[in-house]
Design a protein around this motif. Structure first.
Motif, PDB file in Angstrom:
ATOM      1  N   HIS A   1       0.844  -1.220   0.000  1.00  0.00           N
ATOM      2  CA  HIS A   1       0.000   0.000   0.000  1.00  0.00           C
ATOM      3  C   HIS A   1       0.859   1.240   0.000  1.00  0.00           C
ATOM      4  O   HIS A   1       1.104   1.811   1.057  1.00  0.00           O
TER       5      HIS A   1
ATOM      6  N   ILE B   1       2.515   9.590   5.255  1.00  0.00           N
ATOM      7  CA  ILE B   1       3.565   8.866   4.535  1.00  0.00           C
ATOM      8  C   ILE B   1       4.737   8.584   5.478  1.00  0.00           C
ATOM      9  O   ILE B   1       4.840   9.188   6.549  1.00  0.00           O
TER      10      ILE B   1
ATOM     11  N   VAL C   1       1.546   5.173   1.175  1.00  0.00           N
ATOM     12  CA  VAL C   1       0.506   5.930   1.861  1.00  0.00           C
ATOM     13  C   VAL C   1      -0.030   5.044   2.976  1.00  0.00           C
ATOM     14  O   VAL C   1      -0.398   3.892   2.729  1.00  0.00           O
TER      15      VAL C   1
ATOM     16  N   ARG D   1      -5.511  14.600   4.740  1.00  0.00           N
ATOM     17  CA  ARG D   1      -4.294  14.521   3.937  1.00  0.00           C
ATOM     18  C   ARG D   1      -3.677  13.153   4.107  1.00  0.00           C
ATOM     19  O   ARG D   1      -4.013  12.418   5.031  1.00  0.00           O
ATOM     20  N   GLN D   2      -2.764  12.799   3.212  1.00  0.00           N
ATOM     21  CA  GLN D   2      -2.098  11.502   3.278  1.00  0.00           C
ATOM     22  C   GLN D   2      -1.047  11.494   4.386  1.00  0.00           C
ATOM     23  O   GLN D   2      -0.446  12.522   4.701  1.00  0.00           O
TER      24      GLN D   2
ATOM     25  N   GLY E   1      -6.023   4.686   5.691  1.00  0.00           N
ATOM     26  CA  GLY E   1      -6.862   5.370   6.667  1.00  0.00           C
ATOM     27  C   GLY E   1      -7.339   4.454   7.774  1.00  0.00           C
ATOM     28  O   GLY E   1      -7.432   4.865   8.937  1.00  0.00           O
TER      29      GLY E   1
END
Length: 141
Positions: A48, A98, A54, A95-96, A57
């Motif tokens: 992923h 990382i 990322v 927002r992502q 969620g």
């Protein structure tokens, strides 16, 4: 720091690769703040996504839930129990997240009814909100 990762493992049953809170920085009767240091060598990023990492969620939500579980299960009357998800409401991602990000995980328990605990949750990176919502959990043996 209130708890490090070894102490957290004394409270909640999660282990690598699914222990998603690294330390607890603040805790009182209803509120707790934890930290998750996101790194590229986590198994999640093998799939992923391998070419653009990322953090999913659902794992951010799980990290928030584990943080809340530390608060609930550190109370004397709940020692030895397990916290289970009972619901997720109004979760939004802004927002992502990382590798290299440090997630600040804040959980505030607002109510409990019939053995279900309600909490407002918020995850931030560098002071910027990345996720907000509400989680519900119950305790079991």
């Amino acid at each position: 720091m209130i708890y490090n990762s070894n102490q957290i493992q004394d409270i909640i049953p999660h282990r690598y690769p699914f222990l998603l809170v690294d330390r607890i920085e603040q805790m009182d009767e209803t509120t707790i703040t934890g930290i998750k240091c996101v790194t590229a060598n986590e198994m999640t990023f093998m799939g992923h996504f391998p070419e653009k990492h990322v953090m999913p969620g659902v794992l951010i939500v799980e990290a928030l839930a584990q943080t809340g579980a530390v608060l609930l299960l550190s109370k004397e009357e709940n020692k030895g129990k397990i916290a289970y998800f009972a619901g997720i409401n109004k979760m939004r991602f802004k927002r992502q997240v990382i590798p290299g990000d440090v997630l600040e995980l804040k959980v505030e328990f607002t109510n409990s009814r019939a053995g279900i605990y309600f909490a407002n949750v918020q995850a931030k990176v560098e002071g910027n909100i990345v996720a907000t919502g509400e989680i519900l959990c119950g305790l079991g043996d």
